[in-house]
Design a protein around this motif. Sequence first.
Motif, PDB file in Angstrom:
ATOM      1  N   THR A 156       0.831  -1.204   0.000  1.00  0.00           N
ATOM      2  CA  THR A 156       0.000   0.000   0.000  1.00  0.00           C
ATOM      3  C   THR A 156       0.864   1.252   0.000  1.00  0.00           C
ATOM      4  OG1 THR A 156      -1.743  -1.195   1.176  1.00  0.00           O
ATOM      5  CG2 THR A 156      -1.840   1.201   1.233  1.00  0.00           C
ATOM      6  N   GLU A 199     -10.097  -5.225 -10.920  1.00  0.00           N
ATOM      7  CA  GLU A 199     -11.207  -5.819 -10.167  1.00  0.00           C
ATOM      8  C   GLU A 199     -10.937  -7.278  -9.837  1.00  0.00           C
ATOM      9  OE1 GLU A 199     -15.421  -4.498 -11.241  1.00  0.00           O
ATOM     10  OE2 GLU A 199     -14.280  -3.949 -13.035  1.00  0.00           O
ATOM     11  N   LEU A 202      -8.243  -7.435  -7.168  1.00  0.00           N
ATOM     12  CA  LEU A 202      -8.796  -7.011  -5.885  1.00  0.00           C
ATOM     13  C   LEU A 202      -9.560  -8.154  -5.231  1.00  0.00           C
ATOM     14  CD1 LEU A 202      -9.196  -4.700  -3.893  1.00  0.00           C
ATOM     15  CD2 LEU A 202     -11.201  -3.996  -5.202  1.00  0.00           C
ATOM     16  N   GLU A 203     -10.366  -8.857  -6.015  1.00  0.00           N
ATOM     17  CA  GLU A 203     -11.111 -10.002  -5.479  1.00  0.00           C
ATOM     18  C   GLU A 203     -10.160 -11.107  -5.047  1.00  0.00           C
ATOM     19  OE1 GLU A 203     -14.090 -10.330  -4.642  1.00  0.00           O
ATOM     20  OE2 GLU A 203     -15.469  -9.251  -5.936  1.00  0.00           O
ATOM     21  N   SER A 214      -4.799  -6.362  -0.553  1.00  0.00           N
ATOM     22  CA  SER A 214      -6.012  -5.888  -1.228  1.00  0.00           C
ATOM     23  C   SER A 214      -6.117  -4.366  -1.217  1.00  0.00           C
ATOM     24  CB  SER A 214      -7.260  -6.516  -0.602  1.00  0.00           C
ATOM     25  OG  SER A 214      -7.347  -6.209   0.775  1.00  0.00           O
ATOM     26  N   ARG A 215      -5.700  -3.720  -0.139  1.00  0.00           N
ATOM     27  CA  ARG A 215      -5.779  -2.259  -0.068  1.00  0.00           C
ATOM     28  C   ARG A 215      -4.896  -1.608  -1.121  1.00  0.00           C
ATOM     29  NH1 ARG A 215      -4.389  -1.072   5.982  1.00  0.00           N
ATOM     30  NH2 ARG A 215      -3.988   1.015   5.158  1.00  0.00           N
ATOM     31  N   GLU A 218      -6.788  -1.787  -4.429  1.00  0.00           N
ATOM     32  CA  GLU A 218      -7.880  -0.818  -4.399  1.00  0.00           C
ATOM     33  C   GLU A 218      -7.357   0.590  -4.668  1.00  0.00           C
ATOM     34  OE1 GLU A 218     -11.293   0.776  -1.246  1.00  0.00           O
ATOM     35  OE2 GLU A 218      -9.772  -0.659  -0.609  1.00  0.00           O
ATOM     36  N   ARG A 222      -8.154   2.992  -7.944  1.00  0.00           N
ATOM     37  CA  ARG A 222      -8.775   4.305  -7.754  1.00  0.00           C
ATOM     38  C   ARG A 222      -7.959   5.411  -8.416  1.00  0.00           C
ATOM     39  NH1 ARG A 222      -8.593   5.734  -1.954  1.00  0.00           N
ATOM     40  NH2 ARG A 222      -9.662   3.727  -1.759  1.00  0.00           N
TER      41      ARG A 222
END
Length: 412
Positions: A156, A199, A202-203, A214-215, A218, A222
């Motif tokens: 992240t 997507e 992310l899943e 996952s963050r 995301e 974005r």
Amino acid sequence: MPILVMKFGGTSVATLDRIRSAATRVGREVANGYDVIVIVSAMAGETDRLVGLVKETGQFFDAREYDAVVSSGESVSAGLMALILQEMDVPARSWLGWQVPLMTTGAHAAARIERIPTRNILAKFGEGMKVAVVAGFQGIGSDGRVTTLGRGGSDTTAVAFAAAFGGERCDIYTDVDGVYTTDPRISVRARKLDRIAFEEMLELAALGAKVLQSRSVELAMRHGVRLRVLSSFGDPDDGAGTYVCQEEEIVESSVVSGVAYSRDEAKLTLVSVADRPGIAAAIFGPLAAAGVNVDMIVQNVSEEGRTDLTFSCPTDQVARAMRAVEEAKSEGVINFRGLLSDTDVCKVSVVGIGMRSHAGVAAKMFEALARENINIQVITTSEIKISVLIDRKYLELAVQALHDGFELERAT
């Protein structure tokens, strides 16, 4: 100069020799004309060691001091990487979270990034620094205390820096050479994907795939960060890896792109709950307040005003979940006649953006499991994923059956 962000995980900086190897890759990018921001994790095993030391001090430790201790692993890695780059005549310096400063919320051990001012690092690039080596996973809260972003938080950190600095690309170096259709340790037929949509990634990350946090995915989705996963140990000239990108960049999407799994799942059932309006809120409100991450939920057909309600959560949150619902019952908030728990289950999922335009995916998944005599306990779906809860002893068999059933060995 264009800016490139490179993140090296724990296995990539596990020893001085590996740090030198990583530094060589950084030096190549500097020679290619980039100013580089390097994000480093702690050396392999170091965070676990530090967490263990904290837990030995007592059961109810101060979360602020926890962050002060466990963040030190990344500080060491950043300093060592900067020293080795300097030995290679690459102008570099290390940056701790508070020096950037990487500003976060005050939720210790699970902080979220609020902003990354670019002024300090850009000023040093302007003075001739070529590499900023930033300690991942750590930041600073509004109270001036060190914070950490949760396990895997260096991913992240890297994506957030790429977004803040307008990085041309964010390369995540790890011990695998990309994103695979499933865990190669379980299925020898697993194949590396050249590209995968945000997507889908992310899943997969949320469902148990360990390649990326996952963050971080995301955040990349974005902000439109171009993200690449590749190995620290392969040929540096073979920089293919896997690109995580917009769906539009994939010429033709597979119906299913990957099979993910999570071993650490548990199932709890409230037996004979009063079936009335507001009962779900009465149950899941206390669970949320207790910090329980509820995933799959199933409610049986009501009979004589009573029903059974089943939900899943991580195994390490079972005691917390049971205490929360028992306290809610003792306070008269909810009423049920029994509480059952099963910690011998796992979650297996298939993911693919192609599901949007193809029917019969669920039927094919259930048929593949039925052929292996695997019973499905709970099912949940979204637009691009189907997850099932099954007995944990069937995990490897289920993953292999689904991988073969959807012919993922043909995926590229």
